[in-house]
Write a protein that holds these residues in place. Structure first.
Motif, PDB file in Angstrom:
ATOM      1  N   ILE A  77       0.840  -1.205   0.000  1.00 45.81           N
ATOM      2  CA  ILE A  77       0.000   0.000   0.000  1.00 45.81           C
ATOM      3  C   ILE A  77       0.872   1.252   0.000  1.00 45.81           C
ATOM      4  O   ILE A  77       0.611   2.194  -0.758  1.00 45.81           O
ATOM      5  CB  ILE A  77      -0.961  -0.013   1.208  1.00 45.81           C
ATOM      6  N   VAL A  78       1.895   1.258   0.819  1.00 46.46           N
ATOM      7  CA  VAL A  78       2.794   2.415   0.853  1.00 46.46           C
ATOM      8  C   VAL A  78       3.473   2.597  -0.508  1.00 46.46           C
ATOM      9  O   VAL A  78       3.580   3.714  -1.018  1.00 46.46           O
ATOM     10  CB  VAL A  78       3.832   2.272   1.980  1.00 46.46           C
ATOM     11  N   GLY A  79       3.919   1.497  -1.108  1.00 53.34           N
ATOM     12  CA  GLY A  79       4.542   1.585  -2.425  1.00 53.34           C
ATOM     13  C   GLY A  79       3.587   2.111  -3.474  1.00 53.34           C
ATOM     14  O   GLY A  79       3.969   2.935  -4.325  1.00 53.34           O
ATOM     15  N   TRP A  80       2.349   1.669  -3.425  1.00 51.84           N
ATOM     16  CA  TRP A  80       1.344   2.135  -4.377  1.00 51.84           C
ATOM     17  C   TRP A  80       1.085   3.632  -4.200  1.00 51.84           C
ATOM     18  O   TRP A  80       0.973   4.374  -5.185  1.00 51.84           O
ATOM     19  CB  TRP A  80       0.060   1.333  -4.208  1.00 51.84           C
ATOM     20  N   LEU A  81       1.003   4.078  -2.945  1.00 50.87           N
ATOM     21  CA  LEU A  81       0.779   5.501  -2.688  1.00 50.87           C
ATOM     22  C   LEU A  81       1.952   6.342  -3.187  1.00 50.87           C
ATOM     23  O   LEU A  81       1.751   7.412  -3.768  1.00 50.87           O
ATOM     24  CB  LEU A  81       0.554   5.745  -1.192  1.00 50.87           C
ATOM     25  N   VAL A  82       3.155   5.859  -2.983  1.00 50.90           N
ATOM     26  CA  VAL A  82       4.328   6.588  -3.477  1.00 50.90           C
ATOM     27  C   VAL A  82       4.312   6.610  -5.002  1.00 50.90           C
ATOM     28  O   VAL A  82       4.580   7.649  -5.618  1.00 50.90           O
ATOM     29  CB  VAL A  82       5.626   5.959  -2.938  1.00 50.90           C
TER      30      VAL A  82
END
Length: 93
Positions: A52-57
């Protein structure tokens, strides 16, 4: 000096005995075992969180398309006009 060295040696020996007793107590303590399902759930949660963090970045770093930039450039009231009225405005130009 001999007496002072003897006192120091006595204190050192007392400290060693205390440490050995403490180590024995630590060895006797039972550590609770964590079930494999809990470990697996933690790993899955960590992977999902990182995803999720990677997708947001990724989303924040990705450039906007030309269509998005044009829509953002048009003032809100013009964008919110009814479709029929937009067509009449286009013909009037």
């Amino acid at each position: 000096m001999n007496r002072l060295a003897g006192e120091i040696q006595t204190q050192i020996n007392a400290g060693r005995r205390t440490i050995e007793r403490s180590l024995g107590d630590v060895k006797d303590m039972e550590m609770p075992e964590v079930p494999p399902a809990v470990v697996a759930a933690g790993v899955v949660a960590a992977v999902v969180g990182l995803g999720i963090v990677g997708w947001l970045v990724f989303r924040s770093r990705r450039g906007r398309s030309i269509a998005q930039r044009l829509q953002d450039a048009i003032p809100g009231p013009v964008r919110d006009l009814p479709t029929g009225f937009q067509a009449r405005v286009r013909r009037a130009k």
